[in-house]
Design a protein around this motif. Structure first.
Motif, short mmCIF file in Angstrom:
data_model
loop_
_atom_site.label_atom_id
_atom_site.label_comp_id
_atom_site.label_asym_id
_atom_site.label_seq_id
_atom_site.Cartn_x
_atom_site.Cartn_y
_atom_site.Cartn_z
N ALA A 114 42.11 30.62 41.99
CA ALA A 114 41.84 30.99 41.15
C ALA A 114 43.33 31.16 39.86
O ALA A 114 44.41 31.46 40.85
CB ALA A 114 41.28 32.26 40.51
N PRO A 115 43.57 31.12 39.01
CA PRO A 115 44.99 30.98 38.68
C PRO A 115 45.53 32.24 39.01
O PRO A 115 45.14 33.10 38.79
CB PRO A 115 45.18 31.31 37.15
N GLY A 116 46.73 31.81 39.59
CA GLY A 116 47.59 33.18 39.77
C GLY A 116 47.07 34.38 41.66
O GLY A 116 47.05 34.71 41.90
N GLU A 117 45.96 33.13 41.96
CA GLU A 117 45.34 33.80 42.88
C GLU A 117 45.47 32.72 44.64
O GLU A 117 44.67 31.36 44.32
CB GLU A 117 43.43 34.18 42.86
N GLU A 118 46.00 33.41 45.19
CA GLU A 118 46.10 32.18 46.49
C GLU A 118 46.51 33.22 47.87
O GLU A 118 46.71 34.56 48.06
CB GLU A 118 47.17 31.36 46.27
N THR A 119 46.36 32.76 48.57
CA THR A 119 46.29 33.07 50.56
C THR A 119 47.77 31.76 50.62
O THR A 119 47.62 31.12 50.65
CB THR A 119 44.89 32.78 51.03
N ILE A 120 48.32 31.98 51.50
CA ILE A 120 49.39 31.61 51.78
C ILE A 120 48.91 31.19 53.52
O ILE A 120 49.42 32.43 53.76
CB ILE A 120 51.35 31.71 51.04
N VAL A 121 49.61 30.06 53.55
CA VAL A 121 50.15 30.40 55.46
C VAL A 121 51.24 29.61 55.67
O VAL A 121 50.94 28.46 55.09
CB VAL A 121 48.37 29.14 56.33
N GLY A 122 52.53 30.21 56.35
CA GLY A 122 53.73 29.67 56.10
C GLY A 122 54.14 29.84 57.39
O GLY A 122 54.19 30.79 58.14
N TYR A 123 55.34 28.60 56.94
CA TYR A 123 56.54 29.06 58.74
C TYR A 123 58.01 29.87 58.11
O TYR A 123 58.40 28.65 56.99
CB TYR A 123 56.53 28.25 59.26
#
Ligand code: FRU
Length: 485
Positions: free
Chosen positions: A383-392
């Motif tokens: 959703a706008p402004g709603e996210e899950t990040i998978v990062g390195y």
């Protein structure tokens, strides 16, 4: 109440309603995978435990069955296992074969009200549809320990007897039996070994080839650890690699070596299936996808609790010794509907490559070359402004999940977080294999050498996938996105 039903994961097992915790009685029999589970059938909170029950032929599609075991005069029904008694060692099957469940019964000591935990058995002659508790229950007790639970029984070929591993406070104990009824103490393991950040629970014991057999075979002892009250990481599952002769487990590593199955926050009380046919030969695992820190307060109106994806465990030889590698079971691939495939794209620093990726259940297989980037990653937008990040984080050499803005996070102070684990990408190539299924994200990095499992509670299904690079350019060598139908 249909609200939470919309948010049910598509590939992850959830109970029909009310509370679920540990997977129990994992056994394969006559073409069916059985999944029993710790269940309070009448409440969204943990309470008097029953064994819920479901079966599957492919580990993905589950059929709910009636409750298998309910509390009785010996107590409620805590965690345990199930085995196929192939040669009727128990005498329950009139010379044939059948299923025997071995589990803890939890009661209270009359005077002190402290827990009284003893092991009981039950048998089934109809593939687990109905169960009879053994009249001689409980079959194993020891009133000198308060925490005495979660038996896992295996048939030990070389010793030609049943072996039970059961947790007993700060260690596990091994018992042996000819018939699953009479148990004799053999040894214990664990005082001063590995992590003691919390109570030891849900042990499992199995042998695996190392590098497919090229480097011999080793025994793995898995133990869930309840978690240190002061450590935000909370509960988790550790394992030991060593040898086991039917009597005693010998750790290959120094006692202060701590090995974790999963570096995410939400994988606890996992166990493996018994009686997988030799032709298949896989060691299959499933865990309860939560952290004990907040297991009782996750958003729920209909059901509470989900399992991880079923996973195949193997042992890979490394410079430090054999290590567990986990991959989602191959059956998951049958659900793939390709959304798109991209390759050889330069990710400019600060810019994003965005793709439409709507769906409740998604799989992403990505390979990056971080080059000069300080950080690369994938944002799963809901959703706008709603996210899950998978990062390195390339400077620190760490893989991370950031669920700070993943949706509902306010139910517990430790839930909104970014947390990381060391990862050294082979030949500077970062391989990420990610499953997002409405309320979870599971990352298998480096083909499953590092796994991170986290719950999320987004307001809706996934909508977009964005790849980004920070502090320098990176190369996206390849990305394949699938919807899992
Ligand atoms: C682990 C556990 C087990 C016990 C069960 C009770 O989550 O505490 O040790 O058998 O749950 O529900």
């Amino acid at each position: 109440s249909s609200g939470q039903d919309d948010q049910r994961p598509r590939l992850h097992f959830t109970p029909p309603g009310n509370w679920m915790n540990d997977p129990n009685g994992l056994v394969f029999c006559e073409g069916e995978y059985h999944l029993f589970y710790q269940h309070h059938p009448f409440d969204l909170q943990w309470g008097p435990m029953h064994w819920g029950h479901a079966v599957s032929r492919d580990l993905i599609h589950w059929e709910h069955l009636p409750i298998a075991l309910a509390p009785d005069e010996h107590g409620t029904i805590f965690s345990g296992c199930a085995v196929v008694d192939e040669n009727d060692t128990s005498g329950f099957f009139g010379g044939g074969k059948g299923l025997v469940a071995v589990f803890t019964q939890h009661a209270e000591r009359p005077q002190t009200r402290e827990p009284l935990q003893r092991q009981s058995i039950a048998y089934s002659k109809d593939n687990g549809r109905t169960w009879t508790k053994y009249a001689g229950n409980p079959v194993l007790g020891d009133e000198s320990v308060l925490d005495f639970r979660d038996p896992k029984a295996i048939w030990h070929e070389a010793a030609a007897k049943w072996v039970m591993v059961v947790s007993a406070g700060d260690r596990v104990r091994f018992y042996t039996s000819p018939d699953l009824k009479e148990w004799t103490f053999a040894s214990d393991f664990g005082a001063g070994e590995g992590s003691h950040a919390g109570v030891w629970e849900c042990p499992d014991l199995f042998e695996l080839p190392v590098d497919g057999g090229a480097a011999g075979r080793k025994w793995v002892l898995m133990v869930s650890v309840g978690g240190d009250p002061d450590d935000p990481a909370g509960s988790g599952t550790q394992y030991f690699v060593g040898s086991f002769d039917g009597t005693a487990f010998v750790n290959d590593h120094p006692s202060d070596t701590v090995l974790w199955m999963d570096r995410g926050r939400d994988n606890y009380a996992g166990a493996t299936w018994s009686n997988i046919p030799r032709e298949d030969g896989r060691r299959l695992f499933i865990g309860w996808m939560v952290n004990l820190k907040y297991a009782g307060v996750t958003p729920a109106t209909v059901w509470r609790g989900a399992m991880t994806l079923p996973r195949e465990l193997t042992l890979a030889d490394t410079a430090e010794g054999p290590r567990i590698v986990q991959q989602p079971v191959a059956e998951v691939e049958r659900l793939r509907e390709e959304i798109g495939r991209w390759s050889d794209t330069v990710l400019r620093s600060g810019a994003e490559w965005t793709g439409d990726a709507s769906g409740n259940a998604l799989e992403a297989v990505a390979e990056f070359e971080p080059d000069t980037a300080a950080e690369v990653g994938i944002r799963f937008g809901t959703a706008p402004g709603e996210e899950t990040i998978v990062g390195y984080d390339a400077r620190r050499g760490e893989l991370f999940i950031d669920r700070t803005c993943s949706g509902r996070t306010d139910f517990h102070e430790l839930f909104p977080c970014r947390h990381a684990a060391p990862l050294d990408p082979a030949e500077r190539r970062l391989r990420l294999w990610i499953f997002v299924d409405r309320s979870s994200v599971e990352v298998f990095a480096g083909d499953g050498r590092l796994v991170m499992t986290d719950l999320i509670f987004p307001s809706g299904p996934n909508r977009s996938v964005a790849l980004y690079s920070l502090g320098g350019d990176a190369k996206l060598s390849s990305l394949t996105l699938y919807r899992l139908a």
